[in-house]
Design an enzyme around this catalytic site. Sequence first.
Site, mmCIF file in Angstrom:
data_model
loop_
_atom_site.group_PDB
_atom_site.id
_atom_site.type_symbol
_atom_site.label_atom_id
_atom_site.label_comp_id
_atom_site.label_asym_id
_atom_site.label_seq_id
_atom_site.Cartn_x
_atom_site.Cartn_y
_atom_site.Cartn_z
ATOM 1 N N TYR A 215 -15.151 -9.876 -2.317
ATOM 2 C CA TYR A 215 -14.148 -10.379 -0.984
ATOM 3 C C TYR A 215 -14.872 -11.572 -0.340
ATOM 4 C CZ TYR A 215 -12.743 -5.390 -1.757
ATOM 5 O OH TYR A 215 -12.074 -4.432 -2.263
ATOM 6 N N ASN B 209 -1.796 -7.681 3.587
ATOM 7 C CA ASN B 209 -2.799 -7.023 2.797
ATOM 8 C C ASN B 209 -3.001 -5.494 3.099
ATOM 9 O OD1 ASN B 209 -4.722 -6.211 1.106
ATOM 10 N ND2 ASN B 209 -6.070 -7.993 1.566
ATOM 11 N N HIS C 194 -2.442 1.339 -2.546
ATOM 12 C CA HIS C 194 -2.219 2.123 -3.723
ATOM 13 C C HIS C 194 -1.799 3.363 -3.400
ATOM 14 C CE1 HIS C 194 -4.528 -1.272 -5.197
ATOM 15 N NE2 HIS C 194 -5.465 -0.970 -4.443
ATOM 16 N N ASP D 47 7.583 2.730 3.227
ATOM 17 C CA ASP D 47 8.879 3.042 3.872
ATOM 18 C C ASP D 47 9.082 2.201 5.062
ATOM 19 O OD1 ASP D 47 9.447 5.195 1.916
ATOM 20 O OD2 ASP D 47 8.875 6.681 3.189
ATOM 21 N N HIS E 137 -3.937 -9.936 -1.832
ATOM 22 C CA HIS E 137 -5.006 -9.209 -2.136
ATOM 23 C C HIS E 137 -6.145 -10.323 -2.412
ATOM 24 C CE1 HIS E 137 -3.059 -5.622 -2.346
ATOM 25 N NE2 HIS E 137 -2.255 -5.923 -2.868
ATOM 26 N N SER F 40 -9.231 -9.684 -3.777
ATOM 27 C CA SER F 40 -9.793 -9.539 -5.016
ATOM 28 C C SER F 40 -8.555 -9.568 -6.058
ATOM 29 C CB SER F 40 -10.553 -8.305 -5.170
ATOM 30 O OG SER F 40 -9.764 -6.998 -5.031
ATOM 31 N N ARG G 253 -6.164 0.537 -9.170
ATOM 32 C CA ARG G 253 -5.694 -0.474 -8.358
ATOM 33 C C ARG G 253 -4.683 -1.478 -8.895
ATOM 34 N NH1 ARG G 253 -9.993 -0.813 -4.221
ATOM 35 N NH2 ARG G 253 -11.932 -0.163 -5.370
HETATM 36 O O1 CA2 Z 1 -8.356 -7.144 -2.586
HETATM 37 C C1 CA2 Z 1 -7.930 -6.778 -1.636
HETATM 38 O O2 CA2 Z 1 -7.574 -7.277 -0.812
HETATM 39 C C2 CA2 Z 1 -7.740 -5.372 -1.505
HETATM 40 O O3 CA2 Z 1 -6.562 -5.079 -0.721
HETATM 41 C C3 CA2 Z 1 -8.929 -4.841 -0.673
HETATM 42 C C4 CA2 Z 1 -8.885 -3.212 -0.495
HETATM 43 C C5 CA2 Z 1 -8.915 -2.508 -1.681
HETATM 44 O O4 CA2 Z 1 -8.799 -1.198 -1.578
HETATM 45 C C6 CA2 Z 1 -7.580 -3.004 -2.546
HETATM 46 O O5 CA2 Z 1 -7.687 -2.345 -3.809
HETATM 47 C C7 CA2 Z 1 -7.714 -4.666 -2.787
HETATM 48 C C8 CA2 Z 1 -10.241 -3.066 0.052
HETATM 49 C C9 CA2 Z 1 -10.570 -3.654 1.304
HETATM 50 C C10 CA2 Z 1 -12.070 -3.499 1.371
HETATM 51 O O6 CA2 Z 1 -12.517 -4.631 2.241
HETATM 52 C C11 CA2 Z 1 -13.818 -4.936 2.482
HETATM 53 C C12 CA2 Z 1 -14.221 -6.103 2.601
HETATM 54 C C13 CA2 Z 1 -15.492 -6.561 2.515
HETATM 55 C C14 CA2 Z 1 -16.320 -5.858 2.301
HETATM 56 C C15 CA2 Z 1 -15.956 -4.479 1.811
HETATM 57 C C16 CA2 Z 1 -14.709 -3.953 1.922
#
Ligand code: CA2
Length: 149
Positions: free
Chosen positions: A23, A75, A81, A88, A101, A103, A112
């Site tokens: 991230y 986001n 998921h 909706d 996203h 990542s 994912r």
């Molecule tokens: O890649 C992305 O932006 C996601 O939406 C981030 C979600 C993840 O569940 C998706 O699959 C992809 C998770 C967000 C968690 O964000 C963090 C940021 C920094 C440190 C830890 C978690």
Amino acid sequence: MASILVLNGPNLNLLGEREPEHYGHDSLPELEKRLQSQAKALGHTLGAFQSNHEGALVDRVQQARRDGTAFLLLNPGGYTHSSVALRDALAAVKLPFIEVHVSNIHAREAFRRQSYFSDLAVGTIAGLGTQGYELALLAADRWLYSHSH
Ligand code: CA2
């Protein structure tokens, strides 16, 4: 001049604090500030909302229909998921949005790869870090321009 809303789902308040390999190093307030000045330079206003709660995100999407929001950068975090309810809400308000996203969701765990939002979105950006939001804002600006001329 349009009103654009950046909507971030659960755990994105942790940006810059943990898992920099996925991230990056930018914090959410830093990112939101950058997006605000980019929006201003493009002649738009930008609001930002983050919540760890599904219902609060649904409420904010419904509110966007009433408050004159023209475009969303979304986001949904982990709700990407899983959330039929948030999907909706997006389908109901019929506001255009780009799914972002940080990542690359296609290069991680198999679960994912499925998104409840991609087929409703104008487009999706994944894997380009927080820069993805800036690219999405630029694309939103172009989309808004081409849909008003
Ligand atoms: O890649 C992305 O932006 C996601 O939406 C981030 C979600 C993840 O569940 C998706 O699959 C992809 C998770 C967000 C968690 O964000 C963090 C940021 C920094 C440190 C830890 C978690």
